[in-house]
Design a protein around this motif. Structure first.
Motif, short mmCIF file in Angstrom:
data_model
loop_
_atom_site.label_atom_id
_atom_site.label_comp_id
_atom_site.label_asym_id
_atom_site.label_seq_id
_atom_site.Cartn_x
_atom_site.Cartn_y
_atom_site.Cartn_z
N LEU A 120 56.52 84.28 20.94
CA LEU A 120 57.54 83.81 20.81
C LEU A 120 58.11 82.85 20.27
N THR A 121 58.85 82.55 18.43
CA THR A 121 58.90 81.74 17.58
C THR A 121 60.57 80.87 18.06
N TYR A 122 60.48 79.59 18.58
CA TYR A 122 62.10 78.81 18.57
C TYR A 122 62.38 78.96 17.28
N VAL A 123 63.29 79.48 17.07
CA VAL A 123 63.98 78.81 15.21
C VAL A 123 66.16 78.55 15.50
N GLU A 124 65.86 77.12 15.23
CA GLU A 124 66.49 76.09 15.21
C GLU A 124 67.92 76.09 13.83
N LEU A 125 69.02 77.08 13.63
CA LEU A 125 69.30 76.79 12.38
C LEU A 125 70.27 75.31 12.32
N HIS A 126 70.25 74.32 11.79
CA HIS A 126 70.91 73.28 11.16
C HIS A 126 71.72 73.28 10.28
N CYS A 127 72.96 73.02 10.07
CA CYS A 127 73.73 72.25 9.26
C CYS A 127 73.96 70.58 9.05
N LEU A 128 73.73 70.50 7.45
CA LEU A 128 73.49 68.66 7.91
C LEU A 128 74.86 67.68 7.60
N PRO A 129 75.30 67.72 8.12
CA PRO A 129 76.70 66.93 7.67
C PRO A 129 76.10 66.15 6.95
N PRO A 130 77.56 65.92 6.01
CA PRO A 130 77.95 65.48 4.97
C PRO A 130 77.66 63.93 5.14
N THR A 131 78.09 62.98 6.36
CA THR A 131 78.30 62.16 6.16
C THR A 131 76.67 61.46 6.91
N GLU A 132 75.72 62.62 6.98
CA GLU A 132 74.42 61.86 7.49
C GLU A 132 73.94 61.63 5.96
N THR A 133 73.81 62.69 4.52
CA THR A 133 74.00 61.54 3.64
C THR A 133 73.82 60.47 3.38
N VAL A 134 75.09 60.81 3.89
CA VAL A 134 75.85 59.26 3.12
C VAL A 134 74.93 58.02 3.26
N GLU A 135 74.97 58.10 4.80
CA GLU A 135 73.86 57.01 5.88
C GLU A 135 73.20 56.91 5.57
N VAL A 136 72.12 57.98 4.94
CA VAL A 136 70.30 58.00 4.95
C VAL A 136 70.60 56.68 3.53
N LEU A 137 71.38 57.96 2.40
CA LEU A 137 71.83 56.94 1.10
C LEU A 137 71.72 55.26 1.44
N GLY A 138 72.62 55.10 2.38
CA GLY A 138 72.88 53.69 2.75
C GLY A 138 71.43 52.66 3.38
N ARG A 139 71.60 53.74 4.47
CA ARG A 139 69.56 53.40 4.71
C ARG A 139 69.01 52.81 3.52
N MET A 140 68.43 53.62 2.59
CA MET A 140 67.26 53.56 1.54
C MET A 140 68.23 52.69 0.40
N HIS A 141 69.39 52.79 0.48
CA HIS A 141 69.79 51.01 -0.49
C HIS A 141 69.47 49.92 -0.34
N LYS A 142 69.41 50.00 0.95
CA LYS A 142 69.57 48.32 1.77
C LYS A 142 67.82 48.09 1.75
N THR A 143 67.05 49.12 1.97
CA THR A 143 65.57 48.83 2.02
C THR A 143 65.12 48.76 1.02
N LEU A 144 66.04 49.07 -0.10
CA LEU A 144 64.91 48.58 -1.08
C LEU A 144 65.80 47.74 -1.86
N ARG A 145 66.68 46.90 -1.27
CA ARG A 145 67.46 45.08 -1.85
C ARG A 145 66.36 44.40 -0.54
N LYS A 146 66.49 44.97 0.06
CA LYS A 146 64.92 44.39 0.81
C LYS A 146 63.77 43.92 0.13
N LEU A 147 63.39 45.25 -0.31
CA LEU A 147 61.92 45.06 -0.50
C LEU A 147 62.03 44.54 -2.15
#
Length: 204
Positions: free
Chosen positions: A119-146
């Motif tokens: 038995l293999t469990y399979v999960e289907l996920h739908c990527l929310p657009p807001t998560e992409t925006v949040e990730v880009l925001g975190r990456m930009h913040k990290t880049l500025r700090k670096l």
């Protein structure tokens, strides 16, 4: 029995894979026809990202970690991991969920004795657009700090070089024999022109 509350944009499926000798080796892309998808063409790779986690991991891996969890489509299905399919298009996810529901979220691959199945469990996920925006925001913040950290380090390096240079000059001023070792003056064997000195001696 303990229930697990899953978000609306997630669907769990159970995939039973035969291990009979006459059956082929079933891979991740063996599931696709049951989800209304064709072969693993380039277009599909633009919308669906297969990932692998431990069996106990129900939730979708963080978007930042998706690349490290990625697996190829020809990965053999096993009961030692949980398969996640991150779908980046809402319409594609709805279609996959619809086809999964037609099979009651259970897929059987191969025939043979039910006891010789995994038995293999399979999960289907739908990527929310807001998560992409949040990730880009975190990456930009990290880049500025670096960038700020690099600027501070460059300033510290310049100060250290200046301090170190002054210390070497002071040391060489008090101990002339150390000067050639730190490159402040030319060593005796290369000072002047040795050939010129020989010519002068011959002239005398």
């Amino acid at each position: 029995m303990t229930g697990v509350l899953l978000p609306a944009d997630q669907v769990t499926m159970q995939v039973y894979t035969s291990r009979e000798p006459e059956d082929p080796e079933f891979t991740v892309d063996s599931i696709l026809p049951f989800l209304g998808l064709g072969a693993t063409e380039c277009d599909l790779n633009h919308y669906v990202l297969p990932m692998q986690t431990s069996v106990q991991t129900y939730v979708c891996p963080a978007l930042e970690a998706a690349e490290s969890k990625w697996i190829p489509w020809d990965t053999t299905l096993e009961d030692s991991f949980r398969l996640h399919m991150l779908v980046c298009d809402r319409e594609v996810f709805v279609s996959m969920r619809h086809f999964a529901s037609l099979h009651n979220y259970v897929i059987n691959l191969g025939g043979g004795n039910p006891a010789n199945r995994i038995l293999t469990y399979v999960e289907l996920h739908c990527l929310p657009p807001t998560e992409t925006v949040e990730v880009l925001g975190r990456m930009h913040k990290t880049l500025r700090k670096l960038r700020d950290d690099v600027a501070i380090l460059k300033t510290e390096v310049r100060l250290l070089r200046r301090t170190f240079g002054q210390a070497l000059e002071n040391l060489a001023a008090n101990y002339e024999e150390l000067a050639p070792l730190v490159g402040l003056v030319a060593p005796p064997h290369i000072q002047g022109d040795p050939h010129g000195a020989d010519d002068a001696e011959q002239a005398d």
